[in-house]
Write a protein that holds these residues in place. Structure first.
Motif, mmCIF file in Angstrom:
data_model
loop_
_atom_site.group_PDB
_atom_site.id
_atom_site.type_symbol
_atom_site.label_atom_id
_atom_site.label_comp_id
_atom_site.label_asym_id
_atom_site.label_seq_id
_atom_site.Cartn_x
_atom_site.Cartn_y
_atom_site.Cartn_z
ATOM 1 N N ILE A 95 0.833 -1.199 0.000
ATOM 2 C CA ILE A 95 0.000 0.000 0.000
ATOM 3 C C ILE A 95 0.866 1.247 0.000
ATOM 4 O O ILE A 95 0.593 2.231 -0.713
ATOM 5 C CB ILE A 95 -0.948 -0.004 1.222
ATOM 6 C CG1 ILE A 95 -1.885 -1.216 1.166
ATOM 7 C CG2 ILE A 95 -1.744 1.294 1.276
ATOM 8 C CD1 ILE A 95 -2.775 -1.264 -0.035
ATOM 9 N N ALA A 96 1.954 1.211 0.773
ATOM 10 C CA ALA A 96 2.808 2.393 0.884
ATOM 11 C C ALA A 96 3.644 2.627 -0.377
ATOM 12 O O ALA A 96 4.027 3.760 -0.670
ATOM 13 C CB ALA A 96 3.727 2.254 2.095
ATOM 14 N N THR A 97 3.913 1.562 -1.129
ATOM 15 C CA THR A 97 4.818 1.670 -2.276
ATOM 16 C C THR A 97 4.129 2.159 -3.535
ATOM 17 O O THR A 97 4.749 2.847 -4.353
ATOM 18 C CB THR A 97 5.481 0.298 -2.547
ATOM 19 O OG1 THR A 97 6.181 -0.112 -1.389
ATOM 20 C CG2 THR A 97 6.452 0.380 -3.719
ATOM 21 N N VAL A 98 2.873 1.810 -3.726
ATOM 22 C CA VAL A 98 2.230 2.071 -5.024
ATOM 23 C C VAL A 98 1.957 3.539 -5.261
ATOM 24 O O VAL A 98 1.807 3.974 -6.409
ATOM 25 C CB VAL A 98 0.909 1.280 -5.148
ATOM 26 C CG1 VAL A 98 1.196 -0.200 -5.123
ATOM 27 C CG2 VAL A 98 -0.077 1.650 -4.046
ATOM 28 N N GLY A 99 1.886 4.346 -4.215
ATOM 29 C CA GLY A 99 1.645 5.769 -4.405
ATOM 30 C C GLY A 99 0.168 6.089 -4.524
ATOM 31 O O GLY A 99 -0.710 5.229 -4.360
ATOM 32 N N THR A 100 -0.112 7.362 -4.845
ATOM 33 C CA THR A 100 -1.498 7.821 -4.899
ATOM 34 C C THR A 100 -1.840 8.535 -6.196
ATOM 35 O O THR A 100 -2.904 9.144 -6.295
ATOM 36 C CB THR A 100 -1.761 8.782 -3.710
ATOM 37 O OG1 THR A 100 -0.820 9.873 -3.763
ATOM 38 C CG2 THR A 100 -1.623 8.056 -2.381
ATOM 39 N N ASP A 101 -0.956 8.467 -7.203
ATOM 40 C CA ASP A 101 -1.243 9.165 -8.454
ATOM 41 C C ASP A 101 -2.179 8.321 -9.316
ATOM 42 O O ASP A 101 -2.669 7.262 -8.908
ATOM 43 C CB ASP A 101 0.048 9.513 -9.201
ATOM 44 C CG ASP A 101 0.882 8.278 -9.528
ATOM 45 O OD1 ASP A 101 0.323 7.148 -9.469
ATOM 46 O OD2 ASP A 101 2.070 8.400 -9.825
ATOM 47 N N SER A 126 -1.251 4.633 -9.790
ATOM 48 C CA SER A 126 -0.961 3.835 -8.600
ATOM 49 C C SER A 126 -1.579 2.441 -8.711
ATOM 50 O O SER A 126 -0.971 1.449 -8.309
ATOM 51 C CB SER A 126 -1.472 4.547 -7.345
ATOM 52 O OG SER A 126 -2.882 4.724 -7.409
ATOM 53 N N SER A 127 -2.796 2.355 -9.274
ATOM 54 C CA SER A 127 -3.435 1.049 -9.420
ATOM 55 C C SER A 127 -2.659 0.165 -10.388
ATOM 56 O O SER A 127 -2.552 -1.042 -10.188
ATOM 57 C CB SER A 127 -4.878 1.219 -9.892
ATOM 58 O OG SER A 127 -4.928 1.873 -11.142
ATOM 59 N N ALA A 128 -2.097 0.788 -11.435
ATOM 60 C CA ALA A 128 -1.298 0.013 -12.387
ATOM 61 C C ALA A 128 -0.032 -0.508 -11.723
ATOM 62 O O ALA A 128 0.346 -1.675 -11.901
ATOM 63 C CB ALA A 128 -0.953 0.864 -13.599
ATOM 64 N N ARG A 129 0.639 0.344 -10.942
ATOM 65 C CA ARG A 129 1.833 -0.114 -10.225
ATOM 66 C C ARG A 129 1.478 -1.208 -9.227
ATOM 67 O O ARG A 129 2.244 -2.162 -9.034
ATOM 68 C CB ARG A 129 2.501 1.065 -9.515
ATOM 69 C CG ARG A 129 3.355 1.925 -10.434
ATOM 70 C CD ARG A 129 4.223 2.857 -9.625
ATOM 71 N NE ARG A 129 3.403 3.875 -8.957
ATOM 72 C CZ ARG A 129 3.044 5.034 -9.500
ATOM 73 N NH1 ARG A 129 3.439 5.329 -10.730
ATOM 74 N NH2 ARG A 129 2.316 5.889 -8.834
ATOM 75 N N LYS A 130 0.319 -1.078 -8.615
ATOM 76 C CA LYS A 130 -0.112 -2.108 -7.674
ATOM 77 C C LYS A 130 -0.302 -3.443 -8.373
ATOM 78 O O LYS A 130 0.068 -4.498 -7.829
ATOM 79 C CB LYS A 130 -1.416 -1.680 -6.999
ATOM 80 C CG LYS A 130 -1.911 -2.683 -5.966
ATOM 81 C CD LYS A 130 -3.222 -2.243 -5.344
ATOM 82 C CE LYS A 130 -3.727 -3.276 -4.348
ATOM 83 N NZ LYS A 130 -5.034 -2.903 -3.764
ATOM 84 N N GLU A 131 -0.861 -3.424 -9.573
ATOM 85 C CA GLU A 131 -1.058 -4.670 -10.309
ATOM 86 C C GLU A 131 0.272 -5.302 -10.695
ATOM 87 O O GLU A 131 0.435 -6.525 -10.650
ATOM 88 C CB GLU A 131 -1.909 -4.421 -11.556
ATOM 89 C CG GLU A 131 -3.333 -3.985 -11.267
ATOM 90 C CD GLU A 131 -4.070 -4.946 -10.369
ATOM 91 O OE1 GLU A 131 -3.812 -6.162 -10.437
ATOM 92 O OE2 GLU A 131 -4.908 -4.483 -9.579
ATOM 93 N N VAL A 132 1.241 -4.470 -11.085
ATOM 94 C CA VAL A 132 2.566 -4.994 -11.430
ATOM 95 C C VAL A 132 3.207 -5.634 -10.200
ATOM 96 O O VAL A 132 3.746 -6.750 -10.254
ATOM 97 C CB VAL A 132 3.462 -3.880 -11.993
ATOM 98 C CG1 VAL A 132 4.896 -4.371 -12.147
ATOM 99 C CG2 VAL A 132 2.926 -3.400 -13.334
#
Length: 1087
Positions: A867-873, A876-882
């Motif tokens: 949660i802390a790494t993916v960011g809020t831009d 962020s959801s795309a980075r979370k999926e990766v």
């Protein structure tokens, strides 16, 4: 043999005759093929000259060609060789020929009669400009040529031992004399009377073609050396054929001879075949795979720890590689190649034996800031070192399979080891015979470093020695290919992890042999029935034709059959177990046994297309400010009686299977109608009711059998609207039909309260150390008439989904504790093992070098750091999926188990939920494990039959449910892939943004954000001027240099690394269901 599917199938002679014994086909064809490989024009010229000279010496010249024809069904004796007798000495004089041992039949008819009685093997000799060989043994034929022969081909004569041992005589016809010559097998020596320079010439030429030399002194004559080596090599190869790497190999032989003037046996006394050969097995096929160990030896080996049991996993993109989990959680055990896999298929439970340490794999190490050019002429070896895993070269099977994993030299203390391991890796790649880490090299390294560090760079290898359970269905989809002049066809599976299969022509369509081209795009289903030790290919039966490849229904049926999904109609015996009088009425006695909740505000929340409504919710606020929350589950066990036909079929199917266009139910539709919690209908249920505080604290709990009447069927969208608009007054037309006893506002209030409590429960779970790794799910809109996909979208997981999930989890956990307290030995539970230790360590090191601060110490720590790494831009959801995709790789599957078979309670834990006990209770219409749990719960409440099922049977059913759940998940994924492939073909090309997930030396993986699919982009498919790959620390980066559209412009340079955003185009390829991702050229501004 490294490949299970050679590029070229071994094809016997195209001119064998039907009706001949097929058992000897390979033996004969191996001989004919070997004969055709000898090309000596000088040798042939000399033989012709010798034949002419010998013809002049014959007493009764006769140049007419003769053939002995047997009756229909028998073999035809045809041409063997040039004219002349063949003497066991250098002399050509008549008294030294075999004629001194000949028994001559009176006439031709007597000779034919002897042949019919299989007491004589005939070999005809005559003069022909284009020599052709045919040898017959007991009526079996061998053709030595492939049609018309060229002058460069030469065949040698010989007499093969018969497949039967009762041959009394051998005979051949001399055309020049017109005599049929016969002799006993002991007198059957044949060789050529060479001498002088011609013999020396022949000997030199033959030595070039044969690797084995004859022992000096056993045959004094140079002529005998030359001819005996040629003849015996031919004869030895006639009896056997050797397959390796998918190609037929010739056999080297060593013949033994006798002194000058004495006959020597033309059949070699020994045959060499990699040191493993039955030297007396004429006509037998070479054993390719090792025999399995006995059950007793396997059991003993497992107890001693010498053997390891596990589930075989085959790499779908590189089918030579297979793995099983290591019992200690360390790096997977590697099974290298088809031979080591020993006929086991993906998913089989196997027992493996570790190979010697010197045969373990060395892992690839990367140099700091290593630079690799993609299109310039760099070292090919360096390219292989950088990324052997992604190599697609045709010579891949001839080089060792190197497993590539990220290895980090974080402190530099083992730099000497790093250099040494790099040299070992390079030497292994350069070695043509798959050499592994040598013992001397290993000892040198071990003496300089800690052995624990050495283990970091080695991977254990093993071979399969036993198949415990054939989990693979042995049913595969694929295509058939006609093999000329054979009684079977070749079946090529679509799944490359499955071997090619020989299928009898009798199981193919009737017109397939005449019109094979009509079936080149037809998809078939085949079942493997056997796979012998001496065959590269399995044997199977063609089950049915599915239809045109690439079409939805044939492909769907193929998927279901491959994964052994029973989609047949339910039998009358099964249906008779259910009440047929509809509408069904609850018996009056049930109202006396159950708690009546029909007056409560109870509703369902499901997908809009759902039919099996097996769970409902209720919530009402109490006078003290707390809430009474209920989870009500359809009482399927009431209708599915133990040991009935319905129970049996449900236990075998184990789960419903959800495809894009339909559902394959576990239970008949009638059962769904009887059990499904449809609105405004009285239904039997099993309920869990809690008294909860507004903060989600459990104050009280009750289990029992109930009767409910749902007041509304809400979809997730409807529930989400109620959550998003708590103050809105919803008109009746915006909501589904509602029971007159309850209002829409009452239902809205209950949903909003449930949402508030669910948020509290969810927060408590994640504070308590739970982990959730959500994968993107693709959904489709289908045409109502054709069923073809019209559109697709990413399924949105919203608060309404989370609401239902929280209370289902709470019910499952509560039920697990209840049945475990009542049945500590027989409770059916569900655990989630922790991730594989070695893979987590590697991933943690990689993330550290990438600058990603992920904490892998526990499930909760990983969730919080994600949660802390993916960011809020916006991305962020795309980075979370990766990151989710990366973190999912070391995770293991959750499994059902019987509590009594696991003495260690720490093995009960569910890693992702971070709870000590968990089970499945909430979906009995679609999961058989839930039916068992319902029976356990009923027995614990004293309102059901005693649960007396033995532990072994419970565990066996649990394992079966695990298998079926895994298959169901895979079928659902394949169904989605099928529909998306069709969608790309029908509606493509499709454009989308994508995020880079991983970078290799010649390609990179992307997550296509609009559709949630992962694809690999290959640099050699792009219009690039050049590309370079390097690693900064351990961070992989790639620089793409695009060919300018205008020659006067400078080339565009594009940097690619993990999390880079790129634009891609998805377009259909030529093959069915194939599509690829193409990187769009960046604009000058973005580059």
């Amino acid at each position: 043999m490294e490949h299970g599917r050679p590029n070229k199938e071994y094809v016997p002679s195209r001119h064998f005759r039907h009706g001949q014994n097929q058992g000897a086909t390979r033996q004969k064809d191996a001989y004919a093929r070997l004969l055709n490989q000898h090309r000596s024009s000088k040798f042939r010229s000399y033989l012709r000259q010798f034949a002419q000279q010998h013809t002049q010496k014959t007493e009764e010249p006769n140049n007419d060609t003769q053939e002995y024809l047997s009756e229909k069904g028998e073999s035809k004796v045809t041409h063997l060789y040039q004219n002349g007798y063949f003497s066991p000495s250098k002399s050509c004089e008549a008294d030294n020929t075999l004629s001194s041992h000949i028994v001559k039949p009176k006439d031709k008819s007597e000779a034919v009669e002897l042949h019919k009685q299989k007491k004589v093997t005939y070999v005809q000799v005559h003069g022909s400009k284009k020599p052709n060989v045919s040898i017959f043994q007991d009526g079996n034929g061998l053709s030595g040529g492939d049609g018309a022969q060229t002058n460069s081909k030469l065949q040698y004569p010989g007499i093969l031992p018969s497949e039967e041992s009762n041959i009394e005589e051998l005979a051949w016809l001399d055309n020049s004399s017109g005599k049929l010559l016969t002799c006993s097998p002991e007198q059957s020596t044949i060789f050529f009377p060479f001498s002088g320079e011609k013999a020396d010439s022949v000997t030199k030429q033959m030595k070039k073609k044969k690797s084995k030399k004859m022992s000096a002194g056993k045959i004094s004559s140079e002529a005998a050396k030359g001819t005996s080596e040629v003849l015996n090599s031919d004869l030895a190869s006639a009896g056997e054929s050797h397959f390796a790497d998918g190609k037929a190999k010739q056999q080297n032989t060593r013949a033994t001879g006798q002194a000058e003037g004495k006959a020597f046996n033309s059949v070699p006394s020994s045959v060499e075949n990699d040191g493993h050969r039955n030297r007396q097995s004429w006509g037998k096929r070479r054993q390719i795979f090792e025999s399995y160990m006995s059950f007793e030896d396997v059991s003993a080996g497992l107890k001693r720890g010498d053997l390891i049991q596990g589930t075989l996993r085959i790499n779908p993109k590189k089918f030579q590689e297979a793995f099983i989990n290591s019992p200690d959680g360390s790096r997977d055990i590697f099974i290298d190649g088809i031979l080591a896999r020993n006929r086991a298929l993906n998913g089989d439970v196997v027992v493996v034996m570790l190979l010697p340490r010197e045969q373990w794999k060395t892992l690839k190490l990367d140099k700091e800031d290593e630079l690799v050019h993609g299109t310039t002429k760099q070292s090919l070896l360096a390219e292989n070192v950088n990324c052997m895993k992604h190599s697609n070269s045709a010579d891949e099977r001839y080089s060792p399979d190197i497993i590539i994993e990220e290895q980090i030299d974080s402190n530099g203390e083992d730099q000497e080891l790093v250099s040494e391991m790099q040299r070992m890796h390079v030497s292994t790649l350069a070695c043509p015979n798959n050499a592994r880490l040598t013992a001397s090299k290993q000892d040198t390294i071990s003496s300089t470093i800690n052995p624990e560090n050495l283990e970091k760079f080695l991977q254990r290898t093993a071979k399969v020695v036993y198949i415990v359970e054939k989990k693979h269905s042995r049913a595969v989809t694929g295509f058939i290919k006609l093999l000329p002049e054979k009684r079977y066809a070749m079946f090529s599976p679509v799944d490359h992890r499955v071997p090619r299969v020989n299928i009898p022509l009798a199981s193919c369509p009737a017109d397939f042999p005449m019109r094979p081209e009509d079936y080149c795009k037809t998809l078939f289903i085949c079942r493997i029935v056997d796979w012998h030790e001496n065959s590269n290919f399995a044997e199977g039966q063609l089950l049915k034709s599915l239809g045109q490849a690439g079409e939805i229904e044939p492909e769907t049926e193929g998927i279901l059959r491959e994964y052994d999904v029973d989609f047949s109609e339910f039998s009358e015996e099964v249906l008779s177990c259910l009440p047929h009088a509809l509408p069904w009425v609850i018996p009056a006695v049930e109202y006396q046994k159950r708690r009546d909740l029909r007056a409560e505000c109870i509703f369902t929340i499901d997908p809009v297309t759902a039919r099996d409504l097996d769970d409902a919710l209720s919530c009402k606020q109490l006078a003290d400010g707390n809430f009474e929350v209920g989870v009500h589950i359809a009482d399927v066990s009431y209708f599915v009686e133990e040991n009935s036909a319905l129970d049996f079929i449900a236990s075998r199917r184990a789960t419903s299977v959800y495809l894009v266009q339909k559902v394959i139910p576990m239970l008949p539709l009638l059962c769904e109608e009887l059990c499904s919690l449809n609105p405004m209908t009285d239904r039997l249920t099993v309920s869990v009711i809690w008294k909860l505080s507004p903060h989600g604290k459990i104050l009280d709990e009750w289990f029992g059998r109930t009767i409910i009447r749902s007041c509304m069927k809400l979809s997730y969208s409807h529930a989400q609207s109620l959550i998003d608009n708590p103050d809105k007054m919803f008109p009746a037309e915006e909501m589904p039909p509602c029971s007159p006893e309850h209002s829409i506002d009452e239902i809205k209030c209950a949903v909003v309260n449930l949402h508030a409590i669910a948020k509290q429960l969810r927060a408590q779970r994640f504070e308590g150390g739970a982990l959730r790794l959500d994968q993107l799910k693709l959904s489709f809109t289908l045409d109502h008439e054709s069923g073809m996909p019209q559109g697709c979208y990413i399924y949105q997981y919203r608060d309404s989904n989370k609401l239902v999930e929280e209370f289902m989890l709470l019910a499952n956990m509560a039920t697990a504790h209840r049945i475990y307290r009542s049945f500590p030995e027989r409770a059916l539970l569900r655990c989630h093992p922790p991730p594989q230790t070695k893979m987590v360590e590697d991933l943690a090191e990689f993330c550290e070098q990438m600058g990603l601060k992920l904490d892998f110490s526990s499930a909760g720590a990983l969730h919080k750091s994600l949660i802390a790494t993916v960011g809020t831009d916006e991305y962020s959801s795309a980075r979370k999926e990766v990151l989710t995709a990366m973190c999912s790789r070391p995770m293991q599957m959750a499994v059902y188990f019987c509590a009594g078979v696991r003495p260690d309670k720490s093995c009960f834990r569910h890693y992702a939920l971070n709870v000590p006990l968990y089970t499945h209770f909430t979906s009995p219409i679609r999961r058989y494990a839930d039916v068992i749990v319902h029976r356990l719960l009923a027995a614990s409440l004293g309102c059901g039959h005693d649960f007396i099922l033995p532990l072994e049977d419970i565990q066996k059913q649990a394992s079966h449910c695990n298998d079926k759940k895994t298959a169901s998940k895979r079928v659902q994924e394949l169904s989605t892939e099928l529909f998306f492939s069709v969608f790309v073909k029908e509606c493509g090309p499709l454009e989308s943004e994508a995020m880079v997930m991983g970078v290799m030396d010649k390609s990179f993986d992307v997550l296509v954000l609009k559709y949630g699919v992962q694809k690999r982009i290959y640099c050699n498919a792009l219009p690039l001027q050049d590309f370079t790959f390097r690693k900064v620390g351990k961070k992989p980066e790639m620089k793409l240099i695009w060919v300018p559209e205008d020659p006067e412009e400078d080339p565009l340079v594009q940097e690619v690394h993990i999390f880079t955003l790129v634009d891609v185009i998805l377009k259909a390829d030529e093959g069915p269901l194939r599509y690829s991702a193409i990187l769009r050229r960046p604009s000058a501004l973005t580059s």
